[in-house]
Motif scaffolding. Sequence first.
Motif, mmCIF file in Angstrom:
data_model
loop_
_atom_site.group_PDB
_atom_site.id
_atom_site.type_symbol
_atom_site.label_atom_id
_atom_site.label_comp_id
_atom_site.label_asym_id
_atom_site.label_seq_id
_atom_site.Cartn_x
_atom_site.Cartn_y
_atom_site.Cartn_z
ATOM 1 N N LEU A 1 0.631 -1.146 0.077
ATOM 2 C CA LEU A 1 -0.267 0.012 -0.173
ATOM 3 C C LEU A 1 0.969 1.251 0.095
ATOM 4 O O LEU A 1 0.252 2.276 -0.107
ATOM 5 C CB LEU A 1 -0.711 -0.083 1.171
ATOM 6 C CG LEU A 1 -2.181 -1.026 1.294
ATOM 7 C CD1 LEU A 1 -2.812 -1.203 2.632
ATOM 8 C CD2 LEU A 1 -2.826 -0.909 0.093
ATOM 9 N N LEU B 1 -4.525 6.919 -2.284
ATOM 10 C CA LEU B 1 -4.688 6.964 -0.708
ATOM 11 C C LEU B 1 -5.139 8.069 0.129
ATOM 12 O O LEU B 1 -4.573 9.275 -0.303
ATOM 13 C CB LEU B 1 -3.060 6.727 -0.077
ATOM 14 C CG LEU B 1 -2.636 5.115 -0.247
ATOM 15 C CD1 LEU B 1 -1.278 5.079 0.223
ATOM 16 C CD2 LEU B 1 -3.727 4.032 0.162
ATOM 17 N N LEU C 1 -2.611 -4.571 -2.022
ATOM 18 C CA LEU C 1 -2.628 -4.157 -3.641
ATOM 19 C C LEU C 1 -1.246 -4.829 -4.316
ATOM 20 O O LEU C 1 0.026 -5.060 -3.928
ATOM 21 C CB LEU C 1 -2.327 -2.696 -3.609
ATOM 22 C CG LEU C 1 -3.274 -1.690 -3.010
ATOM 23 C CD1 LEU C 1 -2.921 -0.238 -3.076
ATOM 24 C CD2 LEU C 1 -4.597 -2.064 -3.505
ATOM 25 N N ALA D 1 -6.628 -4.816 -6.378
ATOM 26 C CA ALA D 1 -6.757 -4.741 -4.687
ATOM 27 C C ALA D 1 -7.606 -5.919 -4.459
ATOM 28 O O ALA D 1 -8.570 -6.298 -4.857
ATOM 29 C CB ALA D 1 -7.597 -3.546 -4.555
#
Length: 471
Positions: A158, A273, A245, A254
Amino acid sequence: MTERSCDLVVIGSGPGGYVAAIRASQLGMKTVIVERDALGGVCLNWGCIPTKALLRTAEVYTNMKHAADFGLKAENIGFDLKAVVERSRGVSARMEKGVGFLMKKNKIDVVMGTARLEKGAAAPVVKVKTKDGEETIKAKHVILATGARARTIPAAGLEPDGKFIWTAKEAMIPDVMPKNLLVIGSGAIGIEFASFYNALGAKTTVVEMVDRILPAEDAEISKFAEKQFKKQGMNILTSASVEKLEKGADAVTATIKTKDGKTQTVEADRVILAIGITGNTENLGLEALGVKVDRGHVTVNDWLETGVKGLYAIGDLTGAPWLAHKASHEGVLCVEKIAGVKGLHPMDVTKIPGCTYSNPQVASVGLTEAKAKEAGHKIKVGHFPFVGNGKAIALGEPEGMVKTIFDEKTGELLGAHMIGAEVTELIQGFGLARSMEGTEEDLMHAIFPHPTLSEMMHESVLDAYGRVMHV
């Protein structure tokens, strides 16, 4: 190495820092501001202002696609992504020059470089690493206004990489328009980007860990917003989390855990994000000075004092709410306290309006209905729908709502919550009422102009007391 002395050093030139510097200059303090990047800070250069420029583009584009609803003809509607981004960057550049002008006008010295604090007599000494070497600034007072940055998750793939996984900064300067977009987090930042990209045609999925989007807002507003976003084609997953991810050659897969405990996969060209922010506390020398840092933010008292003699902190660096206008208010409050201005009051966070510039817009001030009940208030609640307002119908904006919450016994306005066209401009009416300790009687007796969207504010108040006129 050069050295100078002054009354106040402000580290950081965002909306908290530069406003603090201006107020200090107005009060006769010799002031220096230190900035390591660009005047105006993140808000002006990579946050509040450029995102609003992007969202304005999305609004105009959406209106163009609905030209026929207004008796107009518009064919072959499209957009130039590069030009969209260039306009946004141009707006920020213009604003940065404006801050520079304000510094000169107010005779504030600007030092471009990276600051670090060391122990001093009246206040910490500021050491600034500039392109020409190092400068030492000794002052009677130092204000930290270093702001914050996007919070990241250093696990499960991530981490932002600037290509496939974006923070807000990369999302403002896209190299391509994603066909499929995943937004992780549904606070104001996440929802604004989701709204922008969805309007320009990206198939957008929003993932939120808690049970509703815009979780800081009143539950009714969150529910209304989710309904509108879904009508626009967004895929919204609440009570869900992104477990990992996996990057491919040109996309990201994802793995999402949903509220029933099952997992599903979503493919996206890009991921944004938007899971919050953390203060810029590193490499400032705070530990050596004994400044308390809690979960990435500097701890301060009601007067923005850090506990270290002569050292203060304001804005996003000190924690939620992460709002530019909160930072500016704190900057003024901090400086006026230093200057000995009489009659000051600590900031009341329930009087700070919050705004989300999505489509539809969301705005609020004060307590939600749930928070008002938790605080022990017996309440009266009023509602008024946009569909009952003539101006909203004329604008072609019939979807929205105004909600007001009053203390049953005293009539105090406890909170106001709005969703729909231009509510970010309307909310300050209720913000002023909160600041002036307004009651239902004050608001009922106020005369609102017709035809305006503001009439809905009046009607919502009337509805709380069984006197609504137009529904």
